[in-house]
Design an enzyme around this catalytic site. Structure first.
Site, PDB file in Angstrom:
ATOM      1  N   LYS A 172       0.493  -1.107   0.208  1.00 50.33           N
ATOM      2  CA  LYS A 172      -0.332   0.264  -0.139  1.00 50.33           C
ATOM      3  C   LYS A 172       0.717   1.284  -0.202  1.00 50.33           C
ATOM      4  CE  LYS A 172      -4.129  -1.732   0.413  1.00 50.33           C
ATOM      5  NZ  LYS A 172      -5.270  -1.997  -1.061  1.00 50.33           N
ATOM      6  N   GLU A 194      -9.773   5.400   3.400  1.00 46.19           N
ATOM      7  CA  GLU A 194     -10.244   4.550   3.878  1.00 46.19           C
ATOM      8  C   GLU A 194      -9.789   3.479   3.983  1.00 46.19           C
ATOM      9  OE1 GLU A 194      -9.362   2.348   0.409  1.00 46.19           O
ATOM     10  OE2 GLU A 194      -9.881   4.762   0.340  1.00 46.19           O
ATOM     11  N   SER A 461       1.711  -9.509  -0.589  1.00 51.96           N
ATOM     12  CA  SER A 461       1.131  -8.248  -0.543  1.00 51.96           C
ATOM     13  C   SER A 461       1.391  -7.477   0.900  1.00 51.96           C
ATOM     14  CB  SER A 461      -0.337  -8.416  -0.764  1.00 51.96           C
ATOM     15  OG  SER A 461      -0.825  -9.086  -0.229  1.00 51.96           O
TER      16      SER A 461
END
Length: 477
Positions: A172, A194, A461
């Site tokens: 991210k 969010e 991830s």
């Protein structure tokens, strides 16, 4: 000193109105065509030729040179400039994508689009992004040969793309860093985001703290409970965390609240949307900020194996980590790709989040894609042991790639993901995020069926610190 807001000119208002009207007619036209064969969308994707069989042709000479081992050097700038044939000028991937938002947001989205495409071709912006990705975020992330997992499964060689080793613990941060630099470029002083699993919230809070911007994170009440560690991390970084108590109290409701905030505070606020979803330009922008995953993996596997992989695997919620890995390989016909959705407790309405298994075409939160909805268009409840995959819609580019037969999509259940979580921890000493564990579950299924001379790259991830309590409550250790 009060912020100065440039008045919207009459010509700009006309552009906004025209886009709003065009959006209506696009919805009507798409409803008639449903992306049918023979439409203007058939057989086009990012400038890549698709033959009559529906399969991708071989890539251009650039792909061939990479296959021969001529790859970029580590010190080259990050390349986020790509062919823009798909999406089109309206942000459409065939019948998917687009811009379905309140009129208040049309002009800010247009501004964001224009500024983003300017930044793509600005060497100063690219240089700054490259610097922070390497010096602050920790890129490049390793491509690690999982020897014990490979031996245990007895099939293809398994490589892990270690996005879990980045600063903040997940992929991210790639997108958050790109978007915070855009926000500063546009003169924004406040950030909202969010988050479901909390990793995007932590990444957004991190870059906001780094550059001194105010930050508000919206997170469903259920996710605040099951990802409590990340809530503490966001608060430590100076962010305000708003627990959303509406509806199912998970990611969909967090997005709703973030969009309401943005409509109210759009003049000084930038919304760092965390996945390859939402109104244009977010899907293409997030994809391009995340494609560094695949760009690095391509170079690294050529260095280590002197050839491209046979199969790429990644989990798919909104789909940013998956499209980031897949995108640089789309021109390589010999590389198969598998996206893994959340099967929850099984493909029963309200018990899973596998959009391609039980979803249908619809519009949700700014874009048109596959959505879990009932016959009346009401959004269904979703479930996954993983907060980051517990979402009712999937990114529009994934829907397009599925239609073209370029990427296969399957699912892993909660039980399979938990088993994969423990397996990777005990065989490789790596505790994965529950999101990533869904991809590992697919590796456990596919690798034993493949020859030993074939290669799988799976995108790890994120790391699993945030999920330890959740797993401990479900698995007897």
């Amino acid at each position: 000193m009060p912020s100065v807001v440039c008045p919207i000119t009459f010509r700009a208002k006309l552009r906004v109105a025209a886009r709003y009207v065009n959006g209506f007619f696009e919805v009507f036209s798409a409803a008639l065509q449903q992306g049918a064969p023979g439409s203007r969308w058939q057989g086009r994707i990012a400038g890549r030729a698709i033959g009559k069989s529906g399969k991708f042709s071989q890539g251009p000479p650039h792909s061939e040179s990479l296959a021969k081992g001529k790859f970029p050097r580590d010190n080259e700038p990050v390349n986020t400039v790509i062919d823009t044939t798909v999406p089109d000028a309206h942000g459409r991937f065939g019948p998917y994508g687009g811009r379905y938002v309140p009129e208040t947001l049309m002009y800010p989205l247009q501004q964001l689009e224009e500024e983003y495409f300017r930044a793509q071709n600005d060497p100063e912006f690219q240089g700054e992004l490259t610097y922070y990705l390497r010096q602050f975020c920790g890129r490049p992330s390793p491509l690690y040969f999982a020897q014990r997992l490979t031996e245990e499964l007895g099939g293809a060689k398994i490589y892990l793309k270690r996005e879990d080793l980045l600063h903040t613990g997940a992929h991210k941060i790639n997108n958050a860093m790109g978007q915070i630099l855009l926000a500063r470029r546009m003169g924004k002083t406040r950030i909202i985001a969010e988050t479901g699993a909390g990793q995007h919230g932590v990444a957004s809070a991190t870059v906001a703290a780094m550059f001194g911007l105010k930050c508000v994170i919206y997170m469903g009440e259920v996710d605040c409970r099951r990802q409590a560690l990340n809530v503490y991390r966001m608060k430590m970084l100076g962010a305000e965390v708003v627990s959303v108590t509406a509806g199912q109290k998970t990611l969909k409701e967090a997005v709703n609240e973030a969009m309401r905030d943005w409509v109210t505070n759009v003049r000084h606020t930038h919304y760092i949307l965390g996945t390859a979803y939402g109104a244009h330009p977010y899907p293409v922008m997030v994809r391009n900020f995340q494609r560094i995953i695949g760009d690095e993996a391509r170079r690294q596997i050529l260095e280590q194996e002197e050839r491209l992989p046979d199969l790429l695997i990644a989990c798919v919620g909104g789909g940013s980590n998956a499209i980031g890995l897949f995108y640089p390989f789309l021109e390589d016909a010999g590389v198969r790709m598998l996206g893994v959705e959340a099967g929850g407790e099984g493909i029963i309405a309200g018990k899973h989040a596998a959009r391609f298994q039980g979803g249908s075409l619809g519009v949700l939160q700014g874009t048109r894609s596959y959505i879990l909805q009932d016959e009346n268009g009401q959004i269904q409840l979703t479930h996954s042991v993983s907060a980051g995959l517990d979402y009712a819609a999937v990114g529009p580019e994934h829907a397009w790639l599925r239609d073209q037969g370029r990427v296969e999509y399957s699912y892993a259940t909660d039980e399979q993901a938990l088993a994969a979580f423990i397996k990777l921890a005990r065989l490789e000493g790596i505790i994965p995020a529950l999101e990533s564990a869904h991809a590992i579950a697919a590796v456990m299924e596919r690798a034993p069926k493949m020859p030993k001379d074939q290669i799988i790259i799976v995108n790890l991830s994120g790391r699993g610190d945030k999920d330890v309590a959740e797993v401990a409550a479900r698995v007897k250790l």
